[in-house]
Design a protein around this motif. Structure first.
Motif, PDB file in Angstrom:
ATOM      1  N   SER A 155      18.548   2.801 -17.286  1.00  0.00           N
ATOM      2  CA  SER A 155      18.392   2.245 -18.499  1.00  0.00           C
ATOM      3  C   SER A 155      18.587   0.700 -18.393  1.00  0.00           C
ATOM      4  CB  SER A 155      19.129   2.740 -19.657  1.00  0.00           C
ATOM      5  OG  SER A 155      18.595   4.174 -19.779  1.00  0.00           O
ATOM      6  N   LEU A 156      19.870   0.416 -18.056  1.00  0.00           N
ATOM      7  CA  LEU A 156      20.189  -0.801 -17.582  1.00  0.00           C
ATOM      8  C   LEU A 156      19.247  -1.781 -17.009  1.00  0.00           C
ATOM      9  CD1 LEU A 156      24.049  -0.378 -17.580  1.00  0.00           C
ATOM     10  CD2 LEU A 156      22.657  -1.182 -19.396  1.00  0.00           C
ATOM     11  N   THR A 157      18.850  -0.998 -15.866  1.00  0.00           N
ATOM     12  CA  THR A 157      18.046  -1.529 -14.816  1.00  0.00           C
ATOM     13  C   THR A 157      16.686  -2.031 -15.488  1.00  0.00           C
ATOM     14  OG1 THR A 157      19.079  -0.554 -13.184  1.00  0.00           O
ATOM     15  CG2 THR A 157      16.918  -1.475 -12.521  1.00  0.00           C
ATOM     16  N   MET A 158      16.027  -1.103 -16.189  1.00  0.00           N
ATOM     17  CA  MET A 158      14.975  -1.325 -16.888  1.00  0.00           C
ATOM     18  C   MET A 158      14.953  -2.404 -17.978  1.00  0.00           C
ATOM     19  SD  MET A 158      12.224   0.451 -16.147  1.00  0.00           S
ATOM     20  CE  MET A 158      11.351  -0.142 -17.617  1.00  0.00           C
ATOM     21  N   GLY A 159      16.142  -2.527 -18.710  1.00  0.00           N
ATOM     22  CA  GLY A 159      16.391  -3.460 -19.648  1.00  0.00           C
ATOM     23  C   GLY A 159      16.312  -4.933 -18.704  1.00  0.00           C
ATOM     24  N   GLY A 160      17.013  -4.958 -17.681  1.00  0.00           N
ATOM     25  CA  GLY A 160      16.954  -5.969 -16.962  1.00  0.00           C
ATOM     26  C   GLY A 160      15.764  -6.491 -16.389  1.00  0.00           C
ATOM     27  N   LEU A 161      14.908  -5.543 -16.001  1.00  0.00           N
ATOM     28  CA  LEU A 161      13.592  -5.763 -15.488  1.00  0.00           C
ATOM     29  C   LEU A 161      12.471  -6.285 -16.620  1.00  0.00           C
ATOM     30  CD1 LEU A 161      11.183  -5.249 -13.194  1.00  0.00           C
ATOM     31  CD2 LEU A 161      10.800  -2.903 -14.335  1.00  0.00           C
ATOM     32  N   VAL A 162      12.746  -5.769 -17.735  1.00  0.00           N
ATOM     33  CA  VAL A 162      11.952  -6.274 -18.934  1.00  0.00           C
ATOM     34  C   VAL A 162      12.406  -7.848 -18.970  1.00  0.00           C
ATOM     35  CG1 VAL A 162      11.433  -6.225 -21.356  1.00  0.00           C
ATOM     36  CG2 VAL A 162      11.460  -4.197 -19.794  1.00  0.00           C
ATOM     37  N   GLY A 163      13.585  -8.174 -19.040  1.00  0.00           N
ATOM     38  CA  GLY A 163      14.378  -9.450 -19.131  1.00  0.00           C
ATOM     39  C   GLY A 163      13.690 -10.469 -18.108  1.00  0.00           C
ATOM     40  N   VAL A 164      13.447  -9.925 -17.026  1.00  0.00           N
ATOM     41  CA  VAL A 164      12.885 -10.765 -15.746  1.00  0.00           C
ATOM     42  C   VAL A 164      11.633 -10.971 -16.091  1.00  0.00           C
ATOM     43  CG1 VAL A 164      12.201 -11.045 -13.451  1.00  0.00           C
ATOM     44  CG2 VAL A 164      14.566  -9.988 -14.090  1.00  0.00           C
ATOM     45  N   MET A 165      10.650 -10.047 -16.450  1.00  0.00           N
ATOM     46  CA  MET A 165       9.391 -10.377 -16.820  1.00  0.00           C
ATOM     47  C   MET A 165       9.134 -11.009 -18.011  1.00  0.00           C
ATOM     48  SD  MET A 165       8.103  -6.178 -16.230  1.00  0.00           S
ATOM     49  CE  MET A 165       6.548  -6.339 -16.695  1.00  0.00           C
ATOM     50  N   ARG A 166      10.032 -11.182 -18.901  1.00  0.00           N
ATOM     51  CA  ARG A 166       9.828 -12.136 -20.128  1.00  0.00           C
ATOM     52  C   ARG A 166      10.288 -13.726 -19.476  1.00  0.00           C
ATOM     53  NH1 ARG A 166      11.075 -11.396 -25.575  1.00  0.00           N
ATOM     54  NH2 ARG A 166      10.354 -13.556 -25.248  1.00  0.00           N
ATOM     55  N   VAL A 167      11.118 -13.822 -18.731  1.00  0.00           N
ATOM     56  CA  VAL A 167      11.301 -14.941 -18.292  1.00  0.00           C
ATOM     57  C   VAL A 167      10.179 -15.568 -17.387  1.00  0.00           C
ATOM     58  CG1 VAL A 167      13.011 -16.481 -16.773  1.00  0.00           C
ATOM     59  CG2 VAL A 167      13.847 -14.930 -18.301  1.00  0.00           C
ATOM     60  N   SER A 183      13.395  15.361  -8.184  1.00  0.00           N
ATOM     61  CA  SER A 183      14.613  14.840  -8.881  1.00  0.00           C
ATOM     62  C   SER A 183      14.130  13.573  -9.764  1.00  0.00           C
ATOM     63  CB  SER A 183      15.601  14.968  -7.884  1.00  0.00           C
ATOM     64  OG  SER A 183      16.664  14.316  -8.540  1.00  0.00           O
ATOM     65  N   SER A 184      13.845  13.732 -11.042  1.00  0.00           N
ATOM     66  CA  SER A 184      13.283  12.615 -11.890  1.00  0.00           C
ATOM     67  C   SER A 184      14.387  11.536 -11.780  1.00  0.00           C
ATOM     68  CB  SER A 184      12.702  13.218 -13.017  1.00  0.00           C
ATOM     69  OG  SER A 184      13.733  13.786 -13.553  1.00  0.00           O
ATOM     70  N   SER A 185      15.558  12.090 -12.162  1.00  0.00           N
ATOM     71  CA  SER A 185      16.518  11.179 -12.284  1.00  0.00           C
ATOM     72  C   SER A 185      16.855  10.212 -10.744  1.00  0.00           C
ATOM     73  CB  SER A 185      18.185  11.791 -12.555  1.00  0.00           C
ATOM     74  OG  SER A 185      18.640  12.581 -11.645  1.00  0.00           O
ATOM     75  N   VAL A 186      16.678  10.815  -9.701  1.00  0.00           N
ATOM     76  CA  VAL A 186      16.916   9.971  -8.454  1.00  0.00           C
ATOM     77  C   VAL A 186      15.702   9.105  -8.430  1.00  0.00           C
ATOM     78  CG1 VAL A 186      16.866  10.039  -5.910  1.00  0.00           C
ATOM     79  CG2 VAL A 186      18.334  11.707  -7.325  1.00  0.00           C
ATOM     80  N   ALA A 187      14.450   9.562  -8.712  1.00  0.00           N
ATOM     81  CA  ALA A 187      13.088   8.766  -8.621  1.00  0.00           C
ATOM     82  C   ALA A 187      13.262   7.656  -9.559  1.00  0.00           C
ATOM     83  CB  ALA A 187      11.974   9.713  -8.900  1.00  0.00           C
ATOM     84  N   LEU A 188      13.814   7.776 -10.736  1.00  0.00           N
ATOM     85  CA  LEU A 188      13.960   6.752 -11.783  1.00  0.00           C
ATOM     86  C   LEU A 188      14.842   5.721 -11.496  1.00  0.00           C
ATOM     87  CD1 LEU A 188      14.147   8.867 -15.001  1.00  0.00           C
ATOM     88  CD2 LEU A 188      12.476   7.027 -14.622  1.00  0.00           C
ATOM     89  N   VAL A 189      16.144   5.959 -11.073  1.00  0.00           N
ATOM     90  CA  VAL A 189      16.931   5.045 -10.665  1.00  0.00           C
ATOM     91  C   VAL A 189      16.535   4.049  -9.212  1.00  0.00           C
ATOM     92  CG1 VAL A 189      18.339   6.210  -9.290  1.00  0.00           C
ATOM     93  CG2 VAL A 189      19.440   4.256 -10.576  1.00  0.00           C
ATOM     94  N   TRP A 190      16.037   4.689  -8.296  1.00  0.00           N
ATOM     95  CA  TRP A 190      15.236   4.190  -7.317  1.00  0.00           C
ATOM     96  C   TRP A 190      14.132   3.344  -7.411  1.00  0.00           C
ATOM     97  CZ3 TRP A 190      15.584   8.442  -2.896  1.00  0.00           C
ATOM     98  CH2 TRP A 190      16.793   8.774  -2.447  1.00  0.00           C
ATOM     99  N   GLN A 225      20.502 -10.818 -19.185  1.00  0.00           N
ATOM    100  CA  GLN A 225      20.235 -10.980 -20.713  1.00  0.00           C
ATOM    101  C   GLN A 225      19.522  -9.730 -21.068  1.00  0.00           C
ATOM    102  OE1 GLN A 225      21.179 -12.959 -23.227  1.00  0.00           O
ATOM    103  NE2 GLN A 225      22.306 -14.090 -21.745  1.00  0.00           N
ATOM    104  N   GLY A 226      18.562  -9.050 -20.149  1.00  0.00           N
ATOM    105  CA  GLY A 226      17.974  -7.858 -20.448  1.00  0.00           C
ATOM    106  C   GLY A 226      18.596  -6.759 -20.551  1.00  0.00           C
ATOM    107  N   MET A 227      19.860  -6.730 -19.509  1.00  0.00           N
ATOM    108  CA  MET A 227      20.672  -5.507 -19.557  1.00  0.00           C
ATOM    109  C   MET A 227      21.370  -5.548 -20.750  1.00  0.00           C
ATOM    110  SD  MET A 227      22.252  -4.595 -15.852  1.00  0.00           S
ATOM    111  CE  MET A 227      23.005  -6.113 -15.543  1.00  0.00           C
TER     112      MET A 227
END
Length: 558
Positions: A103-115, A327-334, A364-366
């Motif tokens: 979740s935190l990484t995805m927030g960070g990814l969206v922040g990078v995509m915004r910037v 293992s969806s959680s492993v795939a999600l975080v990787w 900022q995204g995180m």
């Protein structure tokens, strides 16, 4: 909240804790093995307080504290400590830790995509082609259908990528989160190939083994899909809602507010994510290239899909088996970390923004998603606590005793809906119900001289349908929280506005299960369920735009 209202809430909390202390106090200091109807208290307290105060985290903790007090033999001081301990134990669980990190990484990814201008690029591209509100909603729904293989991935990707398009067309956050939530768990459960399948088939297989049933568990699941009536009807209702441009209850008020005033959130709302910070705006000279959106999204989905298959044993195993065993959680975080690294390097190589600016967008995204992540942690905590006090076991016990096999599917659906809404977990509901109803329908069918599989398949479908009901709309469900989080909605507003639609689909599903009891064909049961749901919606709903925009504004102001 006014001072009088605050004291009222405090009084309720004190009363509940005192009641819990008195009722569960044990002279010997030993915890009880069961709590009966009192086991309903923690989830009820958490849900009602959340609705009354619109403060989710404190409400979840109070419910957790009530459960902790029960487990501490009525000692609220020790119960407080147990509550905090439950939080860190769940956060320390590898699965939970991976979801938080995702979740935190995805927030960070969206922040990078915004910037880096990636989000702005796709908004410009899509908005130039989508000319209507209905078109934006249909595009959002189709995106949810496409990402069918994992409900978490669905909420993450659809919520973050379709948000700007929905904002552009003044679609309320309540409506946007409803569309995203309705194409997450309901889709993943009936997709045939998804991360849910291994767990669901495993639940069936363990019961078939114990009952000595020589029938393929996967085939049983596949045949049960037409009897997972709630999921199908929830999707049918969503489609009709979008096409008709009608709404009801809080959703109608929200949509009229958004269309007439441009306010996507009500005044005072507390969205679980805020991607509109000035720090995330791209620089004026930043190029708006569509590839800067496509590559990060393709990297995210592609990496997650490949990693899910890899963790499931592919290519040694078949595609379907590997997807089910993954293992969806492993795939999600990787996958999210991999997509983040690829995106930063890709943007940096183009020179769309300095590396320092990209990392600032990541931070900022995180930060923008931190509150939603906290709610997720507290929801896991209360979920673990109410499991210990036996909430699900009590509900199941209270609904047992129906001996006619044809009525077991409808009772199973009702029990599953109550359990999943109270506990916020679909998997937990399946784990509780399946070992009870499968032997029950098997035994009663044999006693009645019937083929056990006649109502076994519909009962299996009813287990899954009831389990998804709560996953779809419970305030303490992780996917409900994540839908609020990644669409930028106020969580309680999302729950309040979506609940009437979920209840309509549930009422229609009950009509379908009555058809099962009568012995009607599966397709007829679905038609009955859809007819009931859509008929009720048509009666209870109103057009969002009545008599033109000016008349609408007049109605809102009055």
């Amino acid at each position: 909240m006014q001072l009088k209202g605050k004291w009222k809430i405090i009084g309720i909390i004190v009363f509940v804790l005192l009641l819990t202390t008195i009722v569960t106090a044990s002279p010997g200091g030993e915890a009880r093995t069961h709590y009966g109807m009192l086991s309903l208290l923690p989830p009820i307290v958490a849900i009602l307080l959340a609705i009354m105060t619109k403060e989710v985290i404190p409400s979840l903790f109070i419910g957790l504290w009530v459960a902790g007090t029960m487990l501490a033999s009525g000692n609220p001081i020790v119960g407080f400590g147990k509550s905090v301990e439950t939080l860190w134990e769940n956060l320390g669980d590898p699965w939970s830790a991976r979801i938080v990190l995702t979740s935190l990484t995805m927030g960070g990814l969206v922040g990078v995509m915004r910037v880096g201008g990636g989000i702005d690029a796709v908004v410009q591209w899509i908005t130039s082609r989508i000319k209507t509100v209905k078109g934006a909603m249909i595009a959002t729904q189709l995106a949810g259908f496409i990402i069918f293989f994992e409900d978490y991935v669905n909420t993450l990707v659809v919520g973050t990528t379709m948000g700007p398009i929905n904002d552009k067309h003044k679609i309320s956050k309540e409506k946007f989160s409803y569309i995203v939530d309705s194409t997450a768990a309901p889709i993943a459960c009936i997709a045939g190939i998804s991360s849910w399948i291994a767990y669901m088939v495993g639940q069936i297989g363990s019961q078939f083994t114990q009952l000595d049933i020589s029938y393929s568990p996967y085939l049983a699941y596949f045949r049960s899909i037409p009897f997972i009536i709630y999921n199908i009807i929830a999707l049918v209702l969503l489609t009709y809602v979008i096409l008709s441009q009608r709404d009801m209850g809080p959703m109608l008020a929200a949509e009229r507010r958004a269309r007439s005033t441009g306010k996507l959130l009500r005044d005072g709302a507390q969205p679980l994510i805020n991607m509109n910070k000035d720090e995330l705006k791209p620089e004026e000279n930043c190029p708006k290239r569509l590839i800067n959106f496509i590559l990060p999204l393709a990297s995210l989905i592609g990496l997650i899909l490949v990693l899910m298959l890899t963790t499931g044993g592919w290519p040694k195993e078949s595609f379907a088996t590997a997807m089910g065993e993954s293992s969806s959680s492993v795939a999600l975080v990787w996958g999210s970390f991999g997509a983040l690294v690829i995106t930063i390097l890709f943007y940096w190589a183009q020179g769309v923004a300095p590396l320092k600016r990209l990392f600032s967008g990541y931070i900022q995204g995180m930060q923008s998603i931190f509150v939603g992540t906290l709610i997720l942690i507290f929801a896991w905590g209360i979920g673990a606590a109410i499991k210990q006090v036996g909430t699900a076991a009590f509900i199941v016990g209270a609904t047992e005793g129906i001996l006619s096999p044809q009525f077991i599917p409808i009772i199973t659906f009702i029990a599953g809906a109550l359990i999943s809404f109270s506990t916020g977990t679909s998997y937990g509901t399946m784990a509780v119900l399946m070992p009870i109803v499968a032997p029950l329908v098997h035994g009663t069918s044999i006693s009645a001289g019937m083929d056990p599989m006649t109502f076994m398949i519909p009962t299996i479908g009813a287990v899954f349908a009831g389990a998804v009901f709560g996953d779809h709309c419970s305030p303490i469900s992780d996917t409900t929280i994540m839908s609020s989080m990644f669409t930028g909605a106020d969580h309680i507003d999302h729950v309040n506005s979506q609940a009437p639609y979920a209840l309509l689909a549930a009422v229609g599903a009950l009509g379908g299960y009555i058809g099962v009891a009568i012995g009607l064909p599966a397709v007829v049961n679905l038609i009955i369920a859809a007819g009931i749901t859509l008929g009720l919606f048509r009666v209870l709903s109103k057009p969002i735009m009545e008599h033109g925009q000016e008349q609408l504004k007049s109605n809102i102001n009055s």
